[in-house]
Write a protein that holds these residues in place. Structure first.
Motif, short mmCIF file in Angstrom:
data_model
loop_
_atom_site.label_atom_id
_atom_site.label_comp_id
_atom_site.label_asym_id
_atom_site.label_seq_id
_atom_site.Cartn_x
_atom_site.Cartn_y
_atom_site.Cartn_z
N GLN A 6 0.83 -1.21 0.00
CA GLN A 6 0.00 0.00 0.00
C GLN A 6 0.86 1.26 0.00
O GLN A 6 0.64 2.19 -0.77
CB GLN A 6 -0.92 -0.01 1.22
CG GLN A 6 -1.90 1.16 1.27
CD GLN A 6 -2.85 1.06 2.46
OE1 GLN A 6 -2.82 0.09 3.20
NE2 GLN A 6 -3.69 2.06 2.64
N GLY A 7 1.88 1.28 0.86
CA GLY A 7 2.76 2.45 0.91
C GLY A 7 3.70 2.53 -0.27
O GLY A 7 4.02 3.62 -0.75
N MET A 8 4.16 1.38 -0.77
CA MET A 8 5.12 1.36 -1.86
C MET A 8 4.53 1.94 -3.13
O MET A 8 5.19 2.69 -3.86
CB MET A 8 5.60 -0.08 -2.10
CG MET A 8 6.60 -0.22 -3.25
SD MET A 8 7.32 -1.86 -3.35
CE MET A 8 5.87 -2.87 -3.63
N PHE A 9 3.28 1.61 -3.44
CA PHE A 9 2.64 2.10 -4.67
C PHE A 9 1.71 3.27 -4.43
O PHE A 9 1.15 3.83 -5.39
CB PHE A 9 1.86 0.96 -5.34
CG PHE A 9 2.73 -0.14 -5.87
CD1 PHE A 9 3.48 0.04 -7.02
CD2 PHE A 9 2.80 -1.37 -5.23
CE1 PHE A 9 4.29 -0.97 -7.51
CE2 PHE A 9 3.60 -2.39 -5.71
CZ PHE A 9 4.35 -2.20 -6.84
N GLY A 10 1.51 3.64 -3.16
CA GLY A 10 0.61 4.75 -2.86
C GLY A 10 -0.82 4.48 -3.27
O GLY A 10 -1.49 5.34 -3.84
N VAL A 11 -1.29 3.26 -2.97
CA VAL A 11 -2.65 2.87 -3.37
C VAL A 11 -3.46 2.52 -2.11
O VAL A 11 -2.93 2.46 -1.00
CB VAL A 11 -2.62 1.65 -4.32
CG1 VAL A 11 -1.92 2.02 -5.62
CG2 VAL A 11 -1.92 0.46 -3.66
N SER A 12 -4.75 2.28 -2.32
CA SER A 12 -5.61 1.90 -1.20
C SER A 12 -5.31 0.47 -0.78
O SER A 12 -4.66 -0.29 -1.51
CB SER A 12 -7.09 2.02 -1.60
OG SER A 12 -7.40 1.07 -2.60
N SER A 13 -5.81 0.08 0.39
CA SER A 13 -5.56 -1.27 0.88
C SER A 13 -6.21 -2.32 -0.04
O SER A 13 -5.64 -3.39 -0.25
CB SER A 13 -6.11 -1.41 2.31
OG SER A 13 -7.50 -1.11 2.35
N THR A 14 -7.38 -1.99 -0.60
CA THR A 14 -8.05 -2.91 -1.52
C THR A 14 -7.23 -3.12 -2.79
O THR A 14 -7.05 -4.25 -3.25
CB THR A 14 -9.45 -2.39 -1.89
OG1 THR A 14 -10.22 -2.22 -0.70
CG2 THR A 14 -10.16 -3.36 -2.83
N THR A 15 -6.72 -2.02 -3.35
CA THR A 15 -5.89 -2.13 -4.55
C THR A 15 -4.61 -2.89 -4.26
O THR A 15 -4.15 -3.70 -5.08
CB THR A 15 -5.54 -0.72 -5.09
OG1 THR A 15 -6.76 -0.01 -5.35
CG2 THR A 15 -4.72 -0.81 -6.36
N ALA A 16 -4.02 -2.67 -3.09
CA ALA A 16 -2.81 -3.40 -2.70
C ALA A 16 -3.08 -4.90 -2.64
O ALA A 16 -2.24 -5.71 -3.05
CB ALA A 16 -2.32 -2.89 -1.35
#
Length: 423
Positions: free
Chosen positions: A152-162
């Motif tokens: 989530q932090g590495m790609f800067g996405v939501s938890s669902t997208t992660a």
């Protein structure tokens, strides 16, 4: 995210792929027997290693440790109860499967009954894999790996997208082994990963106990004994995940179904070079399953004692892994990690545990099959013919080692019970 973690993950994943390639590059994958059964060439230890990792998915590593975090050790029935089932499969089912020279379990049902039965069961198995088996494995694996790698932090996405990113990653890597290498590539990679998983899995509780005991695993275990001795109870009550009484009803039936008829499991034993090696592999796996509680339940209990009761249970195990493992080993462990009743429950509350209900339904279904067989019996008496696929000489140590595995299971239960350390 630490670059060392990513580097160790990539290194170990590529290493396992290379080892699998070296062992299978000369295999003939053009025939169904070569592709699906590794040319019937697997030995006992390879079968056992492949069975261990095929069974040991993130669903168990994350899910059972979540049960240990939330309840007690009663959930270990899923693991140690497998020992009885594996012994029974080695004694009764595997000799019949190998004598019939079958490639898949539906093939056996076709020879025993008819093609219609084969088609029905194949469809049921397919739906079971797609709707029941794969989703929890992919979800639990994605939950753990997403947390370990901080996707989530590495790609800067939501938890669902992660989670979706991780699910696709797991699926693609696992598919590469199976599609391009056939069963033997999967079995070899499973064996290598199984060694890594066994070592890494046992390191987690050891290091966790050290962290809990300020450097001493003995002091860490003593803290569990002092603070939460009730969590070491494997017997459990009716409200716990697996009460001990279910071991002799639905749990036994579930394990027999899983270890004796699930294609992705039995395929390993069907690929044995002979009956002796197949039986040996199943019995070795029965003993290895007794180690399961050490890294499938106890880490959850350790996490409860380290972090307290405030964690979401599904996050207990990955949080403990990140907490106790040295950074390079986190990536290695992640690499091992990745490689792969409506009426009675919703309408009529019987008050019985669902595994007891399963046993009742089994008896009713068996009775129905018996009645159908009497009303419309098969015209020709079924005889299992020897297809001469492999040598059917049984393993001479089958009975003593099988009995030893069952006795060892009872010892483990006695150890983690009110008459043992849970007192």
């Amino acid at each position: 995210m630490n670059i060392v973690t990513v580097g160790s993950f990539i290194f170990f994943t590529v290493l396992v792929a290379y080892i699998s390639y070296r062992f299978t590059r000369d295999e003939n994958l053009e025939t169904s027997e070569g592709y699906f059964l590794g040319g019937r060439s697997l030995t006992g230890w390879v079968i056992a290693g492949s069975l261990l990792l095929t069974n040991l998915s993130t669903e168990q590593l994350v899910g059972l440790n979540a049960d240990g975090y939330s309840f007690n050790m009663s959930a270990m029935g899923w693991e140690v109860g497998s020992s009885i089932a594996l012994v029974l499969v080695a004694l009764f089912l595997l000799p019949r499967y190998l004598k019939g020279g079958i490639t898949t379990i539906p093939d056996f049902l076709e020879s025993r009954f008819d093609s219609g039965t084969k088609q029905i069961v194949t469809i049921l198995f397919l739906f079971g894999y797609v709707l029941n088996l794969l989703p929890p494995i992919l979800y639990s694996g994605a939950t753990a790996l997403s947390s370990i790698f901080n996707v989530q932090g590495m790609f800067g996405v939501s938890s669902t997208t992660a989670l979706w990113i991780t699910v696709w990653g797991i699926g693609i890597i696992g598919s590469i082994y199976a599609i391009f290498g056939g069963l033997k590539a999967v079995a070899v990679s499973d064996t290598v990963n199984g060694i890594g998983l066994l070592i890494g899995g046992l390191m987690i509780p050891f290091l966790g106990l050290m962290a809990l005991g300020d450097g001493s695993p003995v002091d860490g275990f003593n803290k569990i004994m002092e603070n939460t001795p009730e969590k070491l109870n494997s017997i459990g009550g009716e409200k716990d995940p697996v009460p001990f009484s279910t071991m002799f009803t639905g749990m036994l039936l579930v394990n027999l179904f899983y270890w004796g008829t699930a294609q992705h499991i039995m395929q390993r034993a069907l690929a044995a070079k002979n009956l002796k090696e197949g039986q040996k592999g199943l019995i070795i796996a029965a003993f290895l399953k007794l180690l399961g509680p050490a890294f499938l339940i106890i880490p959850g209990i350790i996490a409860f004692n380290i972090f307290g009761p405030g964690l979401p249970p599904m996050e207990a195990y990955p949080k403990l892994v990140n907490h106790v493992l040295p950074t390079p080993l986190v990536g290695l462990f992640a690499a091992v990690f990745i490689s792969i009743y409506a009426v009675t429950q919703l309408v009529w509350d019987t008050g019985l545990h669902y595994l007891h209900i399963l046993a009742i339904l089994f008896v009713l279904c068996s009775g129905l099959m018996f009645i159908i067989g009497k009303i419309a019996p098969k015209q020709d008496l079924y005889v299992l013919e020897d297809q001469k696929a492999v040598d059917l000489t049984p393993w001479k140590l089958l009975y003593p080692m099988g009995i030893a595995a069952v006795l060892a299971m009872l010892v483990v239960y006695a150890l983690f019970s009110p008459i043992g350390i849970a007192s």
